[in-house]
Design a protein around this motif. Sequence first.
Motif, mmCIF file in Angstrom:
data_model
loop_
_atom_site.group_PDB
_atom_site.id
_atom_site.type_symbol
_atom_site.label_atom_id
_atom_site.label_comp_id
_atom_site.label_asym_id
_atom_site.label_seq_id
_atom_site.Cartn_x
_atom_site.Cartn_y
_atom_site.Cartn_z
ATOM 1 N N LYS A 224 0.808 -1.213 0.000
ATOM 2 C CA LYS A 224 0.000 0.000 0.000
ATOM 3 C C LYS A 224 0.845 1.269 0.000
ATOM 4 C CE LYS A 224 -3.945 -2.266 2.222
ATOM 5 N NZ LYS A 224 -4.890 -2.268 3.370
ATOM 6 N N THR A 225 2.141 1.133 0.253
ATOM 7 C CA THR A 225 3.031 2.301 0.235
ATOM 8 C C THR A 225 3.606 2.553 -1.164
ATOM 9 O OG1 THR A 225 4.965 0.957 0.846
ATOM 10 C CG2 THR A 225 3.671 1.924 2.646
ATOM 11 N N PHE A 226 3.241 1.712 -2.139
ATOM 12 C CA PHE A 226 3.730 1.880 -3.513
ATOM 13 C C PHE A 226 3.315 3.248 -4.046
ATOM 14 C CE2 PHE A 226 3.017 1.446 -8.145
ATOM 15 C CZ PHE A 226 4.275 1.008 -8.543
ATOM 16 N N ASP A 227 4.301 4.002 -4.572
ATOM 17 C CA ASP A 227 4.014 5.356 -5.058
ATOM 18 C C ASP A 227 4.796 5.712 -6.324
ATOM 19 O OD1 ASP A 227 6.544 5.489 -4.026
ATOM 20 O OD2 ASP A 227 6.139 7.172 -2.664
ATOM 21 N N ARG A 228 5.162 4.716 -7.102
ATOM 22 C CA ARG A 228 5.950 4.966 -8.308
ATOM 23 C C ARG A 228 5.065 5.242 -9.519
ATOM 24 N NH1 ARG A 228 10.931 0.568 -7.563
ATOM 25 N NH2 ARG A 228 11.474 1.256 -5.456
ATOM 26 N N GLU A 235 -7.558 3.598 -0.795
ATOM 27 C CA GLU A 235 -8.184 2.769 0.230
ATOM 28 C C GLU A 235 -9.681 2.576 -0.002
ATOM 29 O OE1 GLU A 235 -7.967 0.318 3.319
ATOM 30 O OE2 GLU A 235 -6.286 1.737 3.282
ATOM 31 N N LYS A 236 -10.388 3.659 -0.348
ATOM 32 C CA LYS A 236 -11.839 3.601 -0.456
ATOM 33 C C LYS A 236 -12.325 2.719 -1.610
ATOM 34 C CE LYS A 236 -12.664 8.126 1.664
ATOM 35 N NZ LYS A 236 -13.220 9.494 1.465
ATOM 36 N N MET A 237 -11.520 2.586 -2.641
ATOM 37 C CA MET A 237 -11.928 1.794 -3.801
ATOM 38 C C MET A 237 -11.367 0.384 -3.763
ATOM 39 S SD MET A 237 -11.750 4.668 -6.841
ATOM 40 C CE MET A 237 -13.045 3.906 -7.840
ATOM 41 N N SER A 238 -10.569 0.098 -2.758
ATOM 42 C CA SER A 238 -9.934 -1.218 -2.638
ATOM 43 C C SER A 238 -10.754 -2.151 -1.754
ATOM 44 C CB SER A 238 -8.519 -1.070 -2.063
ATOM 45 O OG SER A 238 -7.697 -0.309 -2.922
ATOM 46 N N THR A 239 -10.490 -3.448 -1.896
ATOM 47 C CA THR A 239 -11.147 -4.471 -1.083
ATOM 48 C C THR A 239 -10.064 -5.438 -0.604
ATOM 49 O OG1 THR A 239 -11.515 -6.046 -2.899
ATOM 50 C CG2 THR A 239 -13.178 -4.301 -2.586
ATOM 51 N N PRO A 240 -10.391 -6.385 0.262
ATOM 52 C CA PRO A 240 -9.384 -7.359 0.703
ATOM 53 C C PRO A 240 -8.813 -8.205 -0.442
ATOM 54 C CG PRO A 240 -11.204 -7.308 2.247
ATOM 55 C CD PRO A 240 -11.633 -6.500 1.055
ATOM 56 N N THR A 241 -9.525 -8.294 -1.568
ATOM 57 C CA THR A 241 -9.053 -9.105 -2.692
ATOM 58 C C THR A 241 -8.643 -8.273 -3.909
ATOM 59 O OG1 THR A 241 -11.313 -9.385 -3.522
ATOM 60 C CG2 THR A 241 -10.473 -11.069 -2.001
ATOM 61 N N GLU A 242 -8.747 -6.950 -3.789
ATOM 62 C CA GLU A 242 -8.388 -6.091 -4.912
ATOM 63 C C GLU A 242 -7.782 -4.786 -4.386
ATOM 64 O OE1 GLU A 242 -10.770 -6.010 -8.763
ATOM 65 O OE2 GLU A 242 -11.293 -4.065 -7.902
ATOM 66 N N TYR A 243 -6.498 -4.584 -4.684
ATOM 67 C CA TYR A 243 -5.815 -3.364 -4.297
ATOM 68 C C TYR A 243 -5.826 -2.412 -5.487
ATOM 69 C CZ TYR A 243 -3.877 -5.428 0.012
ATOM 70 O OH TYR A 243 -3.721 -6.000 1.261
#
Length: 249
Positions: A224-228, A235-243
């Motif tokens: 979740k710290t990926f910023d490249r 966060e709001k559009m993500s789910t436990p199975t989809e980042y």
Amino acid sequence: MRIIISPAKKMNVDTDSISYRTMPLLLENTEELMCWMKKLTFSEARKLWGCNDKLAAINFERYQNMELRENLTPTLISYEGIQYQYMAPNVFTKEEWEYVQDRLWILSGFYGALRPLDGVTPYRLEMQVKARVSGKKDLYDFWGEKLYETVMRDKEHVIMNLASKEYSQCIEKYLKPKDRFITCIFGERKGDQVIQKGTLAKMARGEMVRFMAGRRIQEPEELKTFDRLDYHFEEKMSTPTEYVFLKGV
């Protein structure tokens, strides 16, 4: 944690930069496919590949002269697609190579499942082609559960999916209740939807593998710290199975 990615169509031979370390685990199945391909006429092969005459001629000759145990190139060096260019394995450190060799799997219509330092030779055979080998209706049927079993052979139950649907379904179809399968989406917001563009997504997938190797990522939460490439975790559009990672947020 396991990471799965797609192969690239364009491949090269490089026996000097880095030596391959291991042989593909499903080589017997690959030999079966190779023998089947060698029996095809040029016209049959071209139709199977769906490419122009020039590319068909190159690949037809490759199969006629193919050797699966000589002049091999490490998988991650052999593929030349955009994803691999952004991954830049040629400048991996020893520690980064150890990380990907232990966790990364490249799914392939010809080799099944490959580790980064498995020795391979150039080929053309996408997973979605209708290759009816050994009475199977296509390559998905030919490989069956073997790819899942190979990737998960160490009883690891977390899979980070950076592969296209064409390849990820080879694993997803056989998931067990205890498995956690997380797909990374790299896109742009359009209203309430996320639009993923092919080339940009491939670039981001390569950068993500490089990011994971450089930081020796051990847990999904760390992604979740990926910023490249101007992507940020949403966060709001993500789910436990989809980042979901959005560009320009």
